[in-house]
Design a protein around this motif. Structure first.
Motif, PDB file in Angstrom:
ATOM      1  N   LEU A   1     -62.844  30.693 -45.333  1.00 48.30           N
ATOM      2  CA  LEU A   1     -61.755  29.742 -45.540  1.00 48.30           C
ATOM      3  C   LEU A   1     -62.057  28.375 -44.928  1.00 48.30           C
ATOM      4  O   LEU A   1     -61.479  27.374 -45.323  1.00 48.30           O
ATOM      5  N   GLN A   2     -62.977  28.355 -43.945  1.00 44.59           N
ATOM      6  CA  GLN A   2     -63.387  27.088 -43.344  1.00 44.59           C
ATOM      7  C   GLN A   2     -64.427  26.372 -44.191  1.00 44.59           C
ATOM      8  O   GLN A   2     -64.827  25.253 -43.887  1.00 44.59           O
ATOM      9  N   GLY A   3     -64.873  27.018 -45.272  1.00 43.14           N
ATOM     10  CA  GLY A   3     -65.798  26.351 -46.181  1.00 43.14           C
ATOM     11  C   GLY A   3     -67.243  26.783 -46.071  1.00 43.14           C
ATOM     12  O   GLY A   3     -68.111  26.229 -46.744  1.00 43.14           O
ATOM     13  N   TYR A   4     -67.539  27.764 -45.205  1.00 39.41           N
ATOM     14  CA  TYR A   4     -68.912  28.239 -45.083  1.00 39.41           C
ATOM     15  C   TYR A   4     -69.304  29.031 -46.324  1.00 39.41           C
ATOM     16  O   TYR A   4     -68.498  29.777 -46.892  1.00 39.41           O
ATOM     17  N   SER A   5     -70.555  28.897 -46.750  1.00 37.73           N
ATOM     18  CA  SER A   5     -71.060  29.678 -47.871  1.00 37.73           C
ATOM     19  C   SER A   5     -71.391  31.091 -47.411  1.00 37.73           C
ATOM     20  O   SER A   5     -71.472  31.364 -46.204  1.00 37.73           O
TER      21      SER A   5
ATOM     22  N   GLN B   1     -74.502  30.990 -45.302  1.00 36.83           N
ATOM     23  CA  GLN B   1     -74.260  30.453 -43.961  1.00 36.83           C
ATOM     24  C   GLN B   1     -73.578  31.483 -43.073  1.00 36.83           C
ATOM     25  O   GLN B   1     -73.927  31.624 -41.901  1.00 36.83           O
ATOM     26  N   ILE B   2     -72.605  32.207 -43.625  1.00 33.11           N
ATOM     27  CA  ILE B   2     -71.916  33.236 -42.845  1.00 33.11           C
ATOM     28  C   ILE B   2     -72.891  34.328 -42.433  1.00 33.11           C
ATOM     29  O   ILE B   2     -72.878  34.784 -41.289  1.00 33.11           O
ATOM     30  N   ALA B   3     -73.744  34.726 -43.367  1.00 38.19           N
ATOM     31  CA  ALA B   3     -74.738  35.761 -43.058  1.00 38.19           C
ATOM     32  C   ALA B   3     -75.647  35.317 -41.921  1.00 38.19           C
ATOM     33  O   ALA B   3     -75.955  36.093 -41.011  1.00 38.19           O
ATOM     34  N   ARG B   4     -76.059  34.051 -41.959  1.00 37.84           N
ATOM     35  CA  ARG B   4     -76.941  33.538 -40.913  1.00 37.84           C
ATOM     36  C   ARG B   4     -76.217  33.459 -39.575  1.00 37.84           C
ATOM     37  O   ARG B   4     -76.771  33.820 -38.530  1.00 37.84           O
ATOM     38  N   LEU B   5     -74.977  32.988 -39.586  1.00 39.52           N
ATOM     39  CA  LEU B   5     -74.222  32.853 -38.346  1.00 39.52           C
ATOM     40  C   LEU B   5     -73.934  34.201 -37.693  1.00 39.52           C
ATOM     41  O   LEU B   5     -73.978  34.332 -36.466  1.00 39.52           O
TER      42      LEU B   5
ATOM     43  N   CYS C   1     -76.348  38.924 -40.297  1.00 36.78           N
ATOM     44  CA  CYS C   1     -76.336  40.061 -41.218  1.00 36.78           C
ATOM     45  C   CYS C   1     -76.769  39.589 -42.604  1.00 36.78           C
ATOM     46  O   CYS C   1     -77.049  38.408 -42.808  1.00 36.78           O
ATOM     47  N   SER C   2     -76.827  40.501 -43.558  1.00 33.75           N
ATOM     48  CA  SER C   2     -77.282  40.165 -44.896  1.00 33.75           C
ATOM     49  C   SER C   2     -76.143  39.596 -45.743  1.00 33.75           C
ATOM     50  O   SER C   2     -74.964  39.751 -45.411  1.00 33.75           O
ATOM     51  N   ARG C   3     -76.515  38.959 -46.861  1.00 35.27           N
ATOM     52  CA  ARG C   3     -75.503  38.467 -47.792  1.00 35.27           C
ATOM     53  C   ARG C   3     -74.673  39.625 -48.342  1.00 35.27           C
ATOM     54  O   ARG C   3     -73.475  39.494 -48.538  1.00 35.27           O
TER      55      ARG C   3
END
Length: 198
Positions: free
Chosen positions: A161-165, A168-172, A175-177
């Motif tokens: 909801l903050q706009g991360y792809s 990007q979420i996986a990297r942060l 974990c995997s996509r």
């Protein structure tokens, strides 16, 4: 050191970055030396967190930003170029992350019901009322529903909801996509159930 200076073109445009210890450490890390990252972290974590705290005035947020900043360093490893001294580059990263966090915090104070309705296409219609009192009540209902999600699902949903792809979420989160997609699916399902749609 000479090899690193030449390989990463640390001396150009009349400025030589070879004399900057942190820039050399970053070059070594980009070259495959993981111990160089440990040294960068030890040398710079304190001022990075302090800078974030000066901007955000919140210790927990400052710690989160510091961690995110170093995650950015790891993510940039393969494509890093010495365009500035390490601390100048890191300063820009931290400031940009803080500005993004401030924007997201302001945004979270009033949940965007329209945005949630796009992500969750079967929200109860009464939650999409536009009257001030009803909108406030709807936001409280959604905040409550979000707070009851498992921590990992809530993290993924909030980042989305903050706009991360997804990438990007996986990297942060490390974990995997596919894992992020699965968490988002479960979060959506749980939220719909909590809101009385399932």
């Amino acid at each position: 050191m000479a090899d690193l200076c030449k390989r990463f073109r640390l001396c150009k445009h009349g400025e030589c970055l070879c004399s900057d210890p942190d820039t050399l450490l970053m070059a070594a890390f980009a070259d495959g030396d993981n111990f160089a990252f440990d040294a960068l972290y030890r040398r710079n974590y304190g001022w990075v967190q302090h800078l974030a705290h000066q901007i955000l005035r919140n210790q927990q947020d400052a710690q989160d930003i510091a961690q995110d900043a170093f995650l950015r360093i790891i993510a940039s490893r393969k494509n890093w170029q010495a365009t500035a001294r390490f601390r100048s580059w890191m300063h820009r990263i931290v400031v940009n992350l803080c500005l993004k966090r401030q924007k997201s915090l302001r945004r979270q104070e009033t949940i965007s019901l329209e945005e949630l309705s796009e992500d969750f296409d079967e929200l109860p219609p009464e939650l999409l009322s536009t009257g001030e009192d009803l909108a406030k009540e709807a936001a409280e209902v959604l905040q409550d529903a979000l707070s009851h999600l498992p921590q990992r699902q809530r993290q993924v949903l909030e980042l989305r909801l903050q706009g991360y792809s997804i990438s990007q979420i996986a990297r942060l989160l490390g974990c995997s996509r596919g894992a992020v997609d699965a968490l988002l699916h479960r979060a959506r399902k749980s939220l719909r159930k909590r809101l009385g749609k399932d």
